[in-house]
Design a protein around this motif. Structure first.
Motif, PDB file in Angstrom:
ATOM      1  N   ALA A  71       0.837  -1.271  -0.132  1.00  0.00           N
ATOM      2  CA  ALA A  71       0.026   0.012   0.096  1.00  0.00           C
ATOM      3  C   ALA A  71       0.735   1.365  -0.003  1.00  0.00           C
ATOM      4  CB  ALA A  71      -1.025   0.022   1.122  1.00  0.00           C
ATOM      5  N   ASP A  72       2.055   1.138   0.898  1.00  0.00           N
ATOM      6  CA  ASP A  72       2.793   2.397   0.820  1.00  0.00           C
ATOM      7  C   ASP A  72       3.696   2.382  -0.566  1.00  0.00           C
ATOM      8  OD1 ASP A  72       2.334   2.943   3.622  1.00  0.00           O
ATOM      9  OD2 ASP A  72       3.408   1.389   4.163  1.00  0.00           O
ATOM     10  N   ASP A  73       4.144   1.363  -1.036  1.00  0.00           N
ATOM     11  CA  ASP A  73       4.851   1.317  -2.232  1.00  0.00           C
ATOM     12  C   ASP A  73       3.970   1.864  -3.441  1.00  0.00           C
ATOM     13  OD1 ASP A  73       6.802   0.127  -0.801  1.00  0.00           O
ATOM     14  OD2 ASP A  73       6.334  -2.110  -1.717  1.00  0.00           O
ATOM     15  N   ASP A  74       2.609   1.755  -3.317  1.00  0.00           N
ATOM     16  CA  ASP A  74       1.775   2.266  -4.444  1.00  0.00           C
ATOM     17  C   ASP A  74       1.880   3.463  -4.365  1.00  0.00           C
ATOM     18  OD1 ASP A  74      -0.357   1.357  -6.465  1.00  0.00           O
ATOM     19  OD2 ASP A  74      -1.342   2.901  -5.168  1.00  0.00           O
ATOM     20  N   ALA A  75       1.664   4.292  -3.272  1.00  0.00           N
ATOM     21  CA  ALA A  75       1.799   5.681  -2.886  1.00  0.00           C
ATOM     22  C   ALA A  75       3.131   6.340  -3.569  1.00  0.00           C
ATOM     23  CB  ALA A  75       1.552   6.025  -1.663  1.00  0.00           C
ATOM     24  N   ALA A  76       3.878   5.620  -3.340  1.00  0.00           N
ATOM     25  CA  ALA A  76       5.584   5.870  -3.601  1.00  0.00           C
ATOM     26  C   ALA A  76       5.855   5.841  -5.211  1.00  0.00           C
ATOM     27  CB  ALA A  76       6.285   5.032  -3.112  1.00  0.00           C
ATOM     28  N   VAL A  77       5.251   5.028  -5.826  1.00  0.00           N
ATOM     29  CA  VAL A  77       5.344   4.744  -7.142  1.00  0.00           C
ATOM     30  C   VAL A  77       4.643   6.028  -8.040  1.00  0.00           C
ATOM     31  CG1 VAL A  77       6.109   2.480  -7.275  1.00  0.00           C
ATOM     32  CG2 VAL A  77       3.762   3.170  -7.607  1.00  0.00           C
ATOM     33  N   PHE A  78       3.607   6.406  -7.334  1.00  0.00           N
ATOM     34  CA  PHE A  78       2.542   7.393  -8.024  1.00  0.00           C
ATOM     35  C   PHE A  78       3.538   8.751  -7.919  1.00  0.00           C
ATOM     36  CE2 PHE A  78      -0.607  10.856  -8.172  1.00  0.00           C
ATOM     37  CZ  PHE A  78      -1.267  10.378  -9.245  1.00  0.00           C
ATOM     38  N   GLY A  79       4.107   8.976  -6.818  1.00  0.00           N
ATOM     39  CA  GLY A  79       4.718  10.233  -6.554  1.00  0.00           C
ATOM     40  C   GLY A  79       5.725  10.166  -7.691  1.00  0.00           C
ATOM     41  N   ILE A  96       8.967   8.684 -17.778  1.00  0.00           N
ATOM     42  CA  ILE A  96       7.484   8.546 -17.619  1.00  0.00           C
ATOM     43  C   ILE A  96       7.488   7.041 -17.818  1.00  0.00           C
ATOM     44  CG2 ILE A  96       5.239   8.784 -18.992  1.00  0.00           C
ATOM     45  CD1 ILE A  96       6.275  11.945 -19.258  1.00  0.00           C
ATOM     46  N   GLN A  97       8.186   6.416 -18.890  1.00  0.00           N
ATOM     47  CA  GLN A  97       8.025   4.861 -19.201  1.00  0.00           C
ATOM     48  C   GLN A  97       8.376   3.919 -18.045  1.00  0.00           C
ATOM     49  OE1 GLN A  97       6.656   3.177 -22.109  1.00  0.00           O
ATOM     50  NE2 GLN A  97       5.905   5.350 -21.902  1.00  0.00           N
ATOM     51  N   GLN A  98       9.542   4.480 -17.381  1.00  0.00           N
ATOM     52  CA  GLN A  98       9.855   3.951 -16.227  1.00  0.00           C
ATOM     53  C   GLN A  98       9.123   3.775 -15.092  1.00  0.00           C
ATOM     54  OE1 GLN A  98      13.759   5.183 -14.710  1.00  0.00           O
ATOM     55  NE2 GLN A  98      14.244   3.204 -13.473  1.00  0.00           N
ATOM     56  N   ALA A  99       8.235   5.092 -14.835  1.00  0.00           N
ATOM     57  CA  ALA A  99       7.529   5.184 -13.746  1.00  0.00           C
ATOM     58  C   ALA A  99       6.216   4.332 -14.118  1.00  0.00           C
ATOM     59  CB  ALA A  99       7.318   6.828 -13.665  1.00  0.00           C
ATOM     60  N   ALA A 100       5.825   4.385 -15.380  1.00  0.00           N
ATOM     61  CA  ALA A 100       4.425   3.567 -15.622  1.00  0.00           C
ATOM     62  C   ALA A 100       4.791   2.234 -15.533  1.00  0.00           C
ATOM     63  CB  ALA A 100       4.249   3.981 -17.196  1.00  0.00           C
ATOM     64  N   VAL A 101       6.039   1.553 -15.838  1.00  0.00           N
ATOM     65  CA  VAL A 101       6.171   0.292 -15.621  1.00  0.00           C
ATOM     66  C   VAL A 101       5.978  -0.156 -13.957  1.00  0.00           C
ATOM     67  CG1 VAL A 101       8.015  -1.794 -15.534  1.00  0.00           C
ATOM     68  CG2 VAL A 101       7.472  -0.377 -17.703  1.00  0.00           C
ATOM     69  N   ALA A 102       6.821   0.664 -13.243  1.00  0.00           N
ATOM     70  CA  ALA A 102       6.705   0.741 -11.768  1.00  0.00           C
ATOM     71  C   ALA A 102       5.258   0.729 -11.397  1.00  0.00           C
ATOM     72  CB  ALA A 102       7.549   1.653 -11.021  1.00  0.00           C
ATOM     73  N   ALA A 103       4.658   1.670 -11.733  1.00  0.00           N
ATOM     74  CA  ALA A 103       3.180   2.025 -11.342  1.00  0.00           C
ATOM     75  C   ALA A 103       2.309   0.687 -11.825  1.00  0.00           C
ATOM     76  CB  ALA A 103       2.610   3.206 -11.763  1.00  0.00           C
ATOM     77  N   ALA A 104       2.747   0.003 -12.841  1.00  0.00           N
ATOM     78  CA  ALA A 104       2.012  -1.418 -13.093  1.00  0.00           C
ATOM     79  C   ALA A 104       2.405  -2.549 -12.369  1.00  0.00           C
ATOM     80  CB  ALA A 104       1.920  -1.572 -14.563  1.00  0.00           C
TER      81      ALA A 104
END
Length: 210
Positions: free
Chosen positions: A78-86, A109-117
């Motif tokens: 849950a905390d990780d999800d908030a962190a990757v959105f940031g 952006i691509q790197q962040a999108a992969v992390a967010a998925a």
């Protein structure tokens, strides 16, 4: 956001209801998975020491330990999800004046999108593990508390499905076709397995309660 494990349920819900971008649906999915894990452990704990359950003592103890581990992992996710959105938002705020800046921004952006998925996919996978634990305890668990295991399974499947929608929304931003194809196949497998497992739990519960 403060770690989910250090704030009250009321504080989390207040933050969830606010305009703040985090916590959001991903964190909510993870929390539901953690709740499901706790309920699985609850039924297992209510089974230990009961007459007639002696032959399943070892299996019940294993379920309690596994459910506790999954509860902790899902809370952390849950905390990780908030962190990757940031990180996602930070990537969008990167400068884009020069070609080099534009390229760096696009890559970020691509790197962040992969992390967010990736994070909600992990939430879905962990929730599937909880659902499978619920299936195990529903068979050997204390019939007087069987509904707690049933709720665990229902909530775990809801957590899984919710998390997968958070995966899907990020897949639309990812240009890596192979990654998207692999993720889509994994989601399909998880959804089918979750549906089958939940159906077993519900049928088993109905059989016990009739």
């Amino acid at each position: 956001m403060e770690n989910l494990s250090t704030i009250t349920c009321g504080t989390f819900l207040e933050k969830l209801a606010s305009k703040a971008p985090t916590p959001g649906g991903g964190a909510a999915s993870a929390l539901c998975g953690a709740v499901a894990a706790a309920l699985t452990a609850m039924l297992a704990n209510l089974t230990v020491g009961k007459a007639g359950s002696e032959e399943n003592e070892q299996q019940t103890a294993q379920i309690i330990a596994a459910a506790g581990k999954l509860r902790e992992e899902l809370t952390a996710l849950a905390d990780d999800d908030a962190a990757v959105f940031g990180k996602f938002m930070a990537a969008y705020k990167m400068p884009k004046t020069t070609d080099e800046e534009k390229a760096a921004r696009t890559a970020a952006i691509q790197q962040a999108a992969v992390a967010a998925a990736d994070v909600p996919m992990q939430i879905a996978e962990k929730s599937m593990e909880v659902l499978l634990l619920a299936r195990r305890i529903i068979v050997i668990g204390n019939p007087n508390a069987i509904s707690d295991g049933t709720v665990s399974a229902i909530v775990a499947r809801a957590a899984l499905r919710s998390a997968l929608y958070n995966v899907k929304i990020n897949l639309g931003l990812i240009k890596d076709a192979a990654y998207v194809e692999q993720a889509a196949a994994k989601m399909q497998t998880l959804e089918a397995k979750a549906l089958e497992t939940e159906a077993f739990v519900l049928a088993r519960t109905d059989e016990i309660l009739k």
